[in-house]
Enzyme design. Structure first.
Site, short mmCIF file in Angstrom:
data_model
loop_
_atom_site.label_atom_id
_atom_site.label_comp_id
_atom_site.label_asym_id
_atom_site.label_seq_id
_atom_site.Cartn_x
_atom_site.Cartn_y
_atom_site.Cartn_z
CG HIS A 91 -2.16 -0.88 0.93
ND1 HIS A 91 -3.20 -0.49 0.12
CD2 HIS A 91 -2.45 -2.12 1.33
CE1 HIS A 91 -4.09 -1.46 0.06
NE2 HIS A 91 -3.66 -2.46 0.77
NE ARG B 55 -7.00 1.58 -3.33
CZ ARG B 55 -6.39 2.31 -4.28
NH1 ARG B 55 -6.38 3.64 -4.16
NH2 ARG B 55 -5.81 1.73 -5.30
NE ARG C 281 -12.00 -1.50 -2.21
CZ ARG C 281 -10.68 -1.65 -2.40
NH1 ARG C 281 -10.25 -2.41 -3.39
NH2 ARG C 281 -9.82 -1.05 -1.61
CD GLU D 201 -10.83 -7.97 -4.54
OE1 GLU D 201 -9.76 -7.34 -4.51
OE2 GLU D 201 -11.84 -7.62 -3.92
CG ASN E 35 -3.05 -4.02 -7.11
OD1 ASN E 35 -2.66 -3.98 -8.26
ND2 ASN E 35 -3.26 -2.94 -6.40
CG ASP E 36 -6.04 -8.57 -3.24
OD1 ASP E 36 -4.96 -8.89 -2.69
OD2 ASP E 36 -6.87 -7.85 -2.69
NE ARG F 279 -2.16 -7.29 -2.73
CZ ARG F 279 -2.47 -6.08 -2.30
NH1 ARG F 279 -1.66 -5.08 -2.54
NH2 ARG F 279 -3.58 -5.88 -1.64
#
Length: 755
Positions: free
Chosen positions: A362, A469, A505, A603, A626-627, A637
């Site tokens: 992040h 987010r 989200r 994801e 990403n996921d 990751r």
């Protein structure tokens, strides 16, 4: 044996330099195994030669002089095979080579084990004995285990020696240390170490600006802690037995001991600031305790560290303010956090370097959103030695350069100028629609998570917010935000972009995103309780958030709601039911609530194969690459050790994305990509070929992504996709796409060659 291993590794890790670290190894191994000789040979740069760097038992004059090729002698044989060699009588072996200066003809038994770190041969650890014998399995296992655990510490000690001490010129210019690309770009600036308060090991080296003031501050901190301990003792009288109260007297005596006080003061007078002087004095004191065989005395090392932390807390009463950061700050840390990043004024933050984390962490994502170059996962980084050092950050290749020469600085500054020219040239393009050369418009949205992201997103030319987010407002508070608070935040985001879409989200915590007031501790957090799983288990939290989102949309039509981490149709059904319940409640309360568009994040692998079924039940799909990449490739990751396995252009990832796109389109629904893959110019070509309907990226990447879209036709992108889907090597896929970018006149987006 495990206790011995742990103590040796701790001692080596705390060593000030490579020579000291190797001396500890050979001394302790010889002592613990009761043998005649222990030696360490290290590979020279390039790995072609091995040099005797430390020994207990061989002629001391031979240290630093005896060297051999990597395939020469028995030591070379160990390095060549990368496995142990255990011989009863070494001189009988055909590869035995005698070096007269070592005096080793007296020794017969030989055991050598390789020292390997990150697939790199660092050297060979050797033990020898006069008598003829094969070392038993216990000796072999001990040395293999020790070598494996020491490899990282030796590599770290090498770098500490190369970086040198602040008060001495670094012995090496242009020292390159390699990690993982975190955020593209290059930066030149001054190192500022982000460290955890009251943690002795994380205190950086720093010169004392005023020696007398540093010494006075240290003595005042000592007196304050002594007073504090005496006060604690008074409070505990009548609660603890008299003999237990003596412990506090012992602590006060430790605070007045010569080793701690004089050791710290001497280091301050030599030029160190008080915290690092205290750190080094404590390391020296505790090392003496830990070497004692008496368990009671060896445990006193813990007491010394405990009282030293109390002194350190007193020394750290001054919190660094905005004006304390250099004009071009390179923030360096063991594990840089979002809050540490936020402490640096944005106009002074030039780059980020973190020992832990990867390009998908992040902090790396945040750095990309801010347009700040970042290098992650620099596992051997001597963080404490980088305060005030001139550093070059190369976020393209995941490298940093310490003590850069004027020539290297000039090259990087030229590269910065080229980047600036490119960014300025794309500013006008950012306001234009992203239309392919054959007339297909592909909306490019912005990712965000704070109200502060809204204005830059609007100015960037974003077609809306593709991923807001909502967990970020939760993470920066010390409690769950209420419905009214949330509604105000969401309303401002919706109003700012109306009528352009804003995709909120729902709360996505767990994994590597924790709430301090709602801790989730699990052995395997990424496969545990996270995302929609948490909110479905806590409908009181979920309903509050859904009501806040719906209330925020009154009078507007641009609200899109996105459910994260959906892995089954049952989860989607439950989430939709709660959304309907929240809307019904608000309608009953006389609120006029338009029906929002609802989407599902793809994801996890199960969602890929359910793409068509999921799409039939919602309005759109959004792929979180990403996921998805992490789950498809079974690669954490955030783990630097396996970061090179995390590759969005892996054939399995491409086939999964194509499958999800087909599923959505067969259901007649649009699909977007909102992960970091959408910001990678090479990947954008493939996403165009898959007929992904929209992309959502960080603001810093938006103009570049639009440039790629406007430079290709869907037909050309499909041709390249067809080629790539038959290829098996991600590196070959990357090379093909980079070549296509160059041919399309986008060479500025492809970084070729080394500086």
């Amino acid at each position: 044996m495990l206790h011995v291993l742990r103590r040796i590794v701790l001692e080596v890790s705390a060593a000030d330099n490579l020579t000291s670290a190797l001396g500890i190894i050979v001394r302790r191994v010889r002592q613990e195994l009761d043998i005649d000789v222990c030696s360490v040979y290290l590979s020279e740069p390039g790995g072609q030669r091995l040099l005797l760097m430390a020994s207990e038992g061989l002629n001391p004059d031979s240290i630093g002089l005896v060297e051999m090729s990597a395939g020469e002698g028995l030591v070379g044989l160990v390095a060549e095979r990368a496995e142990p060699v255990n011989l009863e009588n070494a001189p009988d072996h055909p590869r035995f080579k005698y070096f007269p200066e070592t005096g080793e003809e007296r020794y017969h038994a030989f055991l050598g084990v390789p020292i390997i770190h990150n697939r790199r041969m660092l050297g060979v650890l050797v033990v020898q004995q006069r008598e003829r014998r094969r070392f038993d399995d216990e000796h072999v296992a001990f040395l293999i285990t020790l070598a494996a655990q020491l490899a990282g510490a030796i590599s770290h000690a090498e770098l500490i020696g190369e970086v040198g001490h602040r008060r001495e010129p670094a012995p090496q210019k242009n020292l390159q240390i390699t990690g993982i690309p975190g955020a593209a770009g290059v930066a030149v600036g001054q190192g500022v170490v982000a460290y955890v308060l009251a943690d002795l090991d994380s205190v950086p080296d720093r010169d004392a600006e005023h020696v007398q003031e540093e010494e006075q501050a240290f003595r005042e901190a000592l007196r304050a802690v002594q007073d504090e301990l005496n006060e604690i003792k008074r409070r505990m009288e009548g609660v603890l037995p008299a003999e237990e109260l003596l412990l506090f007297d012992a602590y006060v005596m430790m605070l007045g001991s010569d080793s701690l006080v004089n050791g710290t003061v001497d280091r301050i007078r030599a030029g160190s600031w008080a915290p690092s002087a205290l750190r080094d004095a404590v390391r020296e004191s505790t090392r003496a305790f830990e070497d004692m065989d008496d368990p009671y005395l060896s445990e006193r090392a813990t007491d010394v560290r405990d009282i030293a932390r109390r002194v350190l807390m007193r020394l750290q009463s001054h919190v660094r303010g905005p004006e304390d950061f250099p004009e071009r700050t390179i923030l360096v840390g063991e594990d840089v956090t979002a809050t540490q990043l936020a402490e640096v004024p944005t106009d002074r933050l030039a780059g980020v370097v973190s020992s832990k984390g990867t390009g998908s962490s992040h902090v790396a994502i945040l750095a990309r959103a801010m347009g700040v170059p970042a290098v992650m996962g620099v596992s051997d980084l001597p963080v404490g030695r980088l305060e005030g050092r001139e550093i070059v950050v190369d976020g393209y290749r995941g490298s940093l350069y310490i003590q850069p020469s004027p020539e290297l600085l000039e090259q990087f500054k030229h590269l910065q100028e080229e980047e600036q020219e490119l960014a300025e040239g794309l500013q006008a393009l950012a306001q234009e629609p992203a239309i392919t050369q054959d007339g297909c418009e592909v909306p490019v949205y912005a990712n965000g998570g704070l109200l502060a992201d809204i204005a830059p997103s609007i100015q960037s030319g974003a077609d809306g917010i593709g991923l807001y987010r909502t967990e970020v407002p939760f993470m920066i508070r010390d409690r769950f935000p209420g419905e009214e608070e949330q509604s105000e935040i969401y309303r401002e985001a919706l109003m700012s972009f109306n009528p352009r879409p804003v995709t909120l989200r729902t709360l996505d915590v767990g994994g590597d995103k924790a709430l301090p007031y709602f801790p989730v501790v699990e052995d395997n957090p990424f496969l545990g309780w996270r995302g929609i799983r948490i909110t479905l288990d806590h409908p009181e939290i979920f309903l509050t958030q859904l009501r806040a989102m719906l209330r925020a949309s009154q009078g507007l039509t641009n609200l899109h709601i996105l459910f994260p981490m959906i892995s089954s149709l049952g989860e989607l059904k439950d989430a939709l039911q709660l959304l309907q319940r929240a809307r019904d409640e608000l309608l009953d309360e006389q609120h006029v609530i338009p029906l929002p568009k609802v989407g599902v994040m793809v994801e996890v692998p199960s969602a890929v194969y359910l793409a068509e079924a999921l799409a039939r039940r919602v309005d759109f799909l959004s792929v979180g690459t990403n996921d998805l990449v992490q789950y498809l490739l079974a690669v954490d990751r955030n783990n630097a050790r396996v970061a090179d396995l995390y590759n969005a252009l892996h054939p399995a990832v491409l086939h999964a994305l194509a499958h999800a796109a087909r599923g959505a389109h067969q259901a007649g629904k649009p699909i977007s990509v909102c992960g970091e893959m959408a910001a990678d110019p090479a990947s954008v070509i493939l996403l165009l070929g898959m007929e992904i309907d929209a992309l959502s990226v960080n603001v810093a990447s938006l103009s570049r992504v639009k440039w790629v879209i406007r430079s290709f036709s869907r037909a050309r992108a499909r041709e390249l996709l067809t080629q790539c889907m038959t290829m098996e090597d991600p590196a070959a896929i990357r090379a093909l796409l980079n070549n296509a970018l160059v041919q399309a006149g986008l060479g500025g987006l492809v970084r070729a060659g080394k500086v």
